[in-house]
Design an enzyme around this catalytic site. Structure first.
Site, PDB file in Angstrom:
ATOM      1  N   LYS A  53      63.550  93.715  68.888  1.00  0.00           N
ATOM      2  CA  LYS A  53      63.422  92.252  68.961  1.00  0.00           C
ATOM      3  C   LYS A  53      64.750  91.595  68.583  1.00  0.00           C
ATOM      4  O   LYS A  53      65.198  90.646  69.235  1.00  0.00           O
ATOM      5  CB  LYS A  53      62.287  91.768  68.051  1.00  0.00           C
ATOM      6  CG  LYS A  53      60.917  92.153  68.616  1.00  0.00           C
ATOM      7  CD  LYS A  53      59.775  91.969  67.638  1.00  0.00           C
ATOM      8  CE  LYS A  53      58.505  92.588  68.230  1.00  0.00           C
ATOM      9  NZ  LYS A  53      57.361  92.573  67.326  1.00  0.00           N
ATOM     10  N   GLN A  97      56.107  91.150  61.355  1.00  0.00           N
ATOM     11  CA  GLN A  97      55.796  92.397  62.057  1.00  0.00           C
ATOM     12  C   GLN A  97      54.499  92.998  61.496  1.00  0.00           C
ATOM     13  O   GLN A  97      54.369  93.207  60.291  1.00  0.00           O
ATOM     14  CB  GLN A  97      56.964  93.389  61.906  1.00  0.00           C
ATOM     15  CG  GLN A  97      56.790  94.662  62.694  1.00  0.00           C
ATOM     16  CD  GLN A  97      56.723  94.438  64.206  1.00  0.00           C
ATOM     17  OE1 GLN A  97      57.485  93.657  64.768  1.00  0.00           O
ATOM     18  NE2 GLN A  97      55.785  95.105  64.873  1.00  0.00           N
ATOM     19  N   ASP A 120      54.388  84.521  68.090  1.00  0.00           N
ATOM     20  CA  ASP A 120      53.517  85.630  68.502  1.00  0.00           C
ATOM     21  C   ASP A 120      52.220  85.105  69.127  1.00  0.00           C
ATOM     22  O   ASP A 120      51.494  85.855  69.781  1.00  0.00           O
ATOM     23  CB  ASP A 120      53.153  86.492  67.278  1.00  0.00           C
ATOM     24  CG  ASP A 120      53.967  87.785  67.227  1.00  0.00           C
ATOM     25  OD1 ASP A 120      54.453  88.218  68.284  1.00  0.00           O
ATOM     26  OD2 ASP A 120      54.094  88.355  66.125  1.00  0.00           O
TER      27      ASP A 120
END
Ligand code: NAD
Length: 293
Positions: A53, A97, A120
């Site tokens: 990422k 994460q 997200d």
């Protein structure tokens, strides 16, 4: 043989478009986009995902802030950091994460992220917005699948779409997105009876079941489009999906390979969400679409 839907090429295309957009924003408005990435503990798979990422951010021209917290970090400490980042104007997106260590309540952490920075698309406000067709961030993997279909010239409207799996990050948002594109959607799961009968109705079949090579040709109607979300590594270290590619490819119309299908799209769509978060409300005539491109 079927049309092979190439997620590497399509995701590269999206990243180029985003790179261009970010450069223009910098040049014409002096704007930058910034993603804060938080990792708790040192799970090796998470470290690889976080590294990818950050690499994608650097390529596109998105600034990234990295917070690597020790595994014993408490929920309060983590949520305090998120609160700080929620208030930092220069931070446009916050990514925690997953999975988090067992002593941390993942849902509470997700809820603590400002929905406007939830790139997200996991915050209940964004999930709810998707459900009722309002603007908001969309979970990256299913958003990437819609892009794969559209950019491969595959029409969704009016098609029978069957999803195997009902998880919050893939199956359910996938169903809502296909519905938004006017597909006729069926969601199947571990308690579905006569699964093969249902999946054989599909013009577009999305496998997000988490079982290596479970989907063989008996599950697939001839000529169907097969999207394989699964990622598994066998003992030899080789990647495979939820679909038995060699068995299914000869009978279907189009298929995503593993690797190189859905996987690369997830990060591309995360980058897309970051850029949208960066421009939301700052550029006249734009709004946080969190949609597909
Ligand atoms: P999950 O385990 O949360 O959900 C799996 C779903 O499959 C469940 O809803 C369950 O009801 C259903 N299921 C399980 N066994 C079944 C059976 N025998 N018949 C019918 N349905 C069954 O998984 P997830 O998070 O949705 O992920 C699914 C797969 O996709 C995994 O392999 C995961 O690694 C992969 N994944 C890939 C990406 C990507 O970027 N490519 C992103 C997320 C997940």
């Amino acid at each position: 043989m079927p049309q092979v839907i190439d997620g590497k090429v399509i995701s590269a295309c999206i990243k180029e478009e985003l790179k261009e957009r970010v450069a223009v924003l910098k040049e014409t408005r002096g704007m930058s986009v910034c993603l804060a990435v938080i990792q708790v503990g040192k799970d090796p798979a998470s470290t690889v995902y976080v590294g990818n990422k950050k690499k994608a951010c650097a390529y596109i021209g998105i600034d990234s802030l990295s917070y690597e917290l020790p595994v014993e970090t408490t929920q309060e400490e983590l949520m305090r950091l998120i609160e700080e980042l929620n208030h930092k104007e220069e931070v446009n997106g916050i990514l925690v994460q997953l999975p988090l260590p067992d002593h941390i309540d993942e849902n509470a952490v997700i809820r603590s992220i400002d929905p406007k920075k939830d790139v997200d698309g996991f915050h209940p406000q964004n999930v709810g917005a998707l459900c009722i067709g309002q603007p908001g961030f969309v979970s990256c993997t299913p958003a990437g699948i819609i892009e794969l279909l559209k950019r491969s010239g595959i029409e969704i409207a009016g098609k029978e779409c069957v999803i195997i799996g009902r998880s919050n990050i893939v199956g359910k948002p996938m169903a809502l997105l296909l519905l938004r594109e006017n597909g006729t959607v069926t969601v199947t799961h571990s308690r579905t009876r006569n699964l093969k009968e249902v999946t054989r109705r599909a013009d577009i079949l999305v496998a997000a079941v988490g079982r290596p090579k479970m989907i063989t040709r008996e599950y697939v109607k001839e000529g169907a489009v097969v999207i394989d979300v699964g990622i598994h590594r066998n003992e030899a270290g080789k990647l495979c999906g939820d679909v038995d590619y060699e068995d299914v490819a000869p009978v279907c119309g189009a298929i995503t390979p593993v690797p190189g299908g859905v996987g690369p799209m997830t990060i591309a769509m995360l980058m897309y969400n970051c850029v949208e978060a960066g421009i939301a409300g700052k550029v006249p005539g734009t709004d946080r679409k969190g949609n597909c491109l």
